[in-house]
Design an enzyme around this catalytic site. Structure first.
Site, mmCIF file in Angstrom:
data_model
loop_
_atom_site.group_PDB
_atom_site.id
_atom_site.type_symbol
_atom_site.label_atom_id
_atom_site.label_comp_id
_atom_site.label_asym_id
_atom_site.label_seq_id
_atom_site.Cartn_x
_atom_site.Cartn_y
_atom_site.Cartn_z
ATOM 1 N N ARG A 1 1.116 -1.368 0.336
ATOM 2 C CA ARG A 1 0.130 -0.139 0.240
ATOM 3 C C ARG A 1 0.917 1.311 0.096
ATOM 4 O O ARG A 1 1.836 1.381 0.407
ATOM 5 C CB ARG A 1 -0.869 0.050 1.094
ATOM 6 C CG ARG A 1 -1.829 1.143 0.944
ATOM 7 C CD ARG A 1 -3.247 1.232 0.582
ATOM 8 N NE ARG A 1 -4.252 2.546 0.777
ATOM 9 C CZ ARG A 1 -5.162 2.150 0.332
ATOM 10 N NH1 ARG A 1 -4.807 1.707 -1.093
ATOM 11 N NH2 ARG A 1 -6.209 2.744 0.360
ATOM 12 N N THR B 1 -10.387 0.057 -10.339
ATOM 13 C CA THR B 1 -9.267 -0.263 -8.871
ATOM 14 C C THR B 1 -9.714 -2.146 -9.516
ATOM 15 O O THR B 1 -9.960 -2.520 -10.697
ATOM 16 C CB THR B 1 -9.693 -0.965 -7.710
ATOM 17 O OG1 THR B 1 -9.356 0.201 -7.093
ATOM 18 C CG2 THR B 1 -8.328 -1.644 -7.341
ATOM 19 N N ASP C 1 -7.809 8.329 0.317
ATOM 20 C CA ASP C 1 -8.830 6.874 1.434
ATOM 21 C C ASP C 1 -8.214 7.774 2.677
ATOM 22 O O ASP C 1 -8.823 6.672 3.953
ATOM 23 C CB ASP C 1 -7.832 6.093 1.099
ATOM 24 C CG ASP C 1 -9.005 4.937 -0.033
ATOM 25 O OD1 ASP C 1 -9.147 5.800 -0.858
ATOM 26 O OD2 ASP C 1 -7.474 3.661 -0.593
ATOM 27 N N SER D 1 -8.203 0.644 3.355
ATOM 28 C CA SER D 1 -8.139 0.781 2.280
ATOM 29 C C SER D 1 -9.290 -0.120 2.070
ATOM 30 O O SER D 1 -10.010 -1.408 3.481
ATOM 31 C CB SER D 1 -6.857 -0.687 1.619
ATOM 32 O OG SER D 1 -7.530 -1.009 0.694
ATOM 33 N N SER D 2 -10.106 -0.351 1.110
ATOM 34 C CA SER D 2 -10.893 -1.858 1.010
ATOM 35 C C SER D 2 -10.925 -3.007 0.297
ATOM 36 O O SER D 2 -11.521 -3.913 0.265
ATOM 37 C CB SER D 2 -12.250 -1.603 1.007
ATOM 38 O OG SER D 2 -13.234 0.209 1.464
ATOM 39 N N GLY E 1 -14.176 0.110 -4.250
ATOM 40 C CA GLY E 1 -13.900 0.697 -3.231
ATOM 41 C C GLY E 1 -14.851 0.228 -2.239
ATOM 42 O O GLY E 1 -14.568 -1.841 -2.177
HETATM 43 O O1 DON Z 1 -7.846 0.690 -1.144
HETATM 44 C C1 DON Z 1 -8.762 1.038 -1.759
HETATM 45 O O2 DON Z 1 -10.342 1.511 -1.273
HETATM 46 C C2 DON Z 1 -9.928 2.468 -2.650
HETATM 47 N N1 DON Z 1 -8.562 2.451 -3.232
HETATM 48 C C3 DON Z 1 -10.347 1.450 -3.924
HETATM 49 C C4 DON Z 1 -10.099 1.926 -5.099
HETATM 50 C C5 DON Z 1 -11.769 1.117 -5.415
HETATM 51 O O3 DON Z 1 -11.768 -0.024 -5.292
HETATM 52 C C6 DON Z 1 -12.094 2.299 -7.487
HETATM 53 N N2 DON Z 1 -12.552 1.519 -7.859
HETATM 54 N N3 DON Z 1 -13.176 1.041 -8.346
#
Ligand code: DON
Length: 567
Positions: A100, A378, A420, A449-450, A471
């Site tokens: 991360r 993501t 985040d 993070s998720s 997310g």
């Molecule tokens: O780490 C996280 O939870 C976010 N940065 C994830 C972002 C994400 O999944 C965007 N897309 N759909």
């Protein structure tokens, strides 16, 4: 005689129909004996397969896939971002790698607030200040050094080739670049690469070449970490920062290290699940929710019935309230994980759960324990090999195309992961998540993070690998994908295609993939007091499942353009 004939007839009939049903069930599903990759992109899955066929193991292939995604899925695949990896080796050992991003050393708690204390949300989303110190390159090299079998130059070869020689844009790749063009134009480095030189829109079939990126990848392939965190690449990053008003320094880059962490482990219905611990919240929420289902759910659950959706939603609601309050980077905050995931606490937390009634989110807060203190932006991919090694990788720039800042001369985008953090505790971030003190900004800290890379094991064998994009919806969708297999016996294709729901405590609304829930079910849920919002798609999940014979089945989410390759 007549009765015997009838019995025989019925026996043949039922045997035939079982067979037909089984064929129908597995008809769509390709099985692989030697290895399989499911990812968001065809080139990436093909590269993973190429490495497996060259004799590489799942870790070699995963590293190859990650680097290719940086070339062919620039909105999410990355070298300028970060992520998490769960590895289960053929000998049963499981470990996780946290690569991360970190807040730069010059980051401050209130860096996104103006003089009146108002949150300037654009600053944590767009431009150089939004970027955390990237972790992907260190993560990939650490994984390869520890568990890989092939040299970095070999596993990076497909990515270098695709960047240097280019590839033909698919319809969705062209569309994704065109959709982001307004923002990408604002940054010179991004304009040079992602906007067509004659100013027209990208079209399907255009060849997309990224020479600067090919050179950066080449520097990494030949000199390892130094090819990114020192020397020319690092200088180009810092130049970009200085030119555009960012704060990342050579020291930030030099000091970045990914971290091996113990997996978060839980058990459910005969499965052992291995998940990502903080600074991801994925494993934590999945652990709590599975225990809540076991504690408060009835003995039998009917797939996507109002009763089942209600139970899931109420568990998600309670768990996200805890997530948002308690979780942050474990290297900076003490998280009472044992208490928060203990059965007594879970029972207490579900104590006010009512089968006929939704609890209002405003009536839920984080639980108390005694302590000493949309989208597709993501990406996730899975690899399993013929030796029995399994890898799940969830990686991101955060928003689509991250901060929209491309490092001029180095050809890659920087993340906007700083969003985040809870920039102003109590104020929602781009996913509507309301964070607290535990996730406040501090120099060198990782943002919560998720992302939820997950591996589930039954009787000593890997049976499920998964994770996704979206997310906070990553957590709920990955969990539903697992439950579809573990509770409802769905195969990989069925589990991934099945309609999803999502709840994250705040805002207090229950998202459902609208087309696929009957009016009756929606009505029953509304009667219980849920605020339903119908939406098109919830998250993008990719998975691999293994049957009891060890045959591998991959599935890419039909909501996206993913790809499964195996042999
Ligand atoms: O780490 C996280 O939870 C976010 N940065 C994830 C972002 C994400 O999944 C965007 N897309 N759909």
């Amino acid at each position: 005689m007549h009765i015997v004939f009838k019995a025989l007839f019925l026996l043949i009939l039922s045997a035939t129909s079982i067979q037909t049903a089984l064929q129908a069930q597995t008809g769509l599903l390709k099985t692989y004996e030697n290895g399989v990759i499911s990812s968001a992109d065809e080139h990436a899955s093909a590269a993973g397969l190429e490495i497996l066929k060259q004799g590489g193991n799942a870790i070699d292939a995963a590293v190859a896939v990650q680097f290719v995604l940086a070339v062919t899925l620039p909105r999410a695949g990355n070298i300028g971002g970060g992520g998490f990896m769960v590895i289960r080796l053929a000998d049963g050992n499981v470990t996780t790698l946290d690569f991360r991003e970190k807040a730069p050393n010059a980051a401050t708690r209130n860096m996104y607030l103006d003089e009146d204390g108002e949150y300037q949300s654009e600053k944590s989303k767009i431009g150089p200040l939004a970027a955390g110190v990237p972790g992907t390159v260190d993560g990939m090299i650490s994984a390869l050094e520890r568990y890989g079998t092939l040299p970095l130059e070999i596993v990076m070869e497909p990515a270098i080739r695709l960047a240097g020689e280019g590839y033909r844009l698919s319809h969705s790749q062209a569309r994704s670049l065109n959709n982001a063009s307004d923002r990408l134009q604002q940054f010179e480095g991004s304009k040079q690469i992602f906007i067509k030189s004659n100013g027209t829109e990208w079209k399907e079939g255009d060849r997309f070449i990224q020479r600067d990126l090919a050179e950066t990848l080449n520097r990494i392939a030949t000199t390892g970490r130094r090819g990114f965190y020192a020397g020319l690449t690092a200088r180009l990053i810092v130049n970009e920062m200085q030119r555009t008003g960012g704060i990342m320094t050579m020291r930030d880059l030099r000091e970045y290290r990914s971290v091996w962490r113990e997996p978060l482990k839980t058990e459910f219905n005969g499965y052992e699940l291995y998940m990502m611990p903080p600074p991801s919240s994925g494993g934590f929420v999945m652990d709590q929710v599975l225990k809540m289902i076991e504690t408060a759910g009835p003995d039998t659950l009917e797939f996507n019935s109002a009763e089942y959706v209600h139970l899931l939603a109420e568990a998600f609601r309670r768990s996200f309230a805890d997530r948002n309050y308690w979780l942050g980077d474990p290297d900076f905050v003490d998280i009472p994980m044992g208490d928060l995931t203990g059965l007594n606490y879970i029972k207490e937390r579900m104590g006010d759960f009512q089968t006929d009634h939704a609890t209002l989110s405003e009536d839920i807060s984080h639980g108390r324990v005694n302590i000493t203190q949309e989208s597709s932006e993501t990406t996730h991919f899975n690899v399993s090999d013929r030796h029995g090694n399994s890898v799940a990788v969830n990686t991101t720039l955060n928003g689509s195309f991250g901060s929209f800042v491309t490092v001029t001369g180095a050809g890659f985008l920087l993340n906007n992961e700083m969003d985040d953090f809870s920039a102003k505790p109590g104020t929602p971030n781009m996913f509507g998540l309301i964070g607290a003190e535990a996730n406040a900004i501090e120099p060198g800290k990782r943002m919560l993070s998720s992302m939820s890379p997950t591996i589930a094991v039954k009787d000593g064998k890997t049976r499920f690998i998964g994770g996704g994009a979206g997310g906070p919806r990553i957590i709920t969708a990955t969990l539903q994908n697992f439950l579809n297999m573990a509770l409802f016996d769905m195969n990989a294709e069925q589990a991934i295609a099945a309609p999803r729901i999502h709840h994250q405590w705040l805002p207090d609304r229950l998202l459902v993939e609208g087309l696929f829930f009957s009016a009756d079910t929606i009505h029953l849920l509304e009667e219980k007091g849920h605020h339903i919002q119908r939406i098109g798609n919830i998250a993008l999940i990719h998975t691999i499942m293994m049957d009891e014979n060890g045959l591998m089945h991959g599935a890419a989410d039909p909501r996206g353009n993913g790809s499964v390759k195996g042999y």
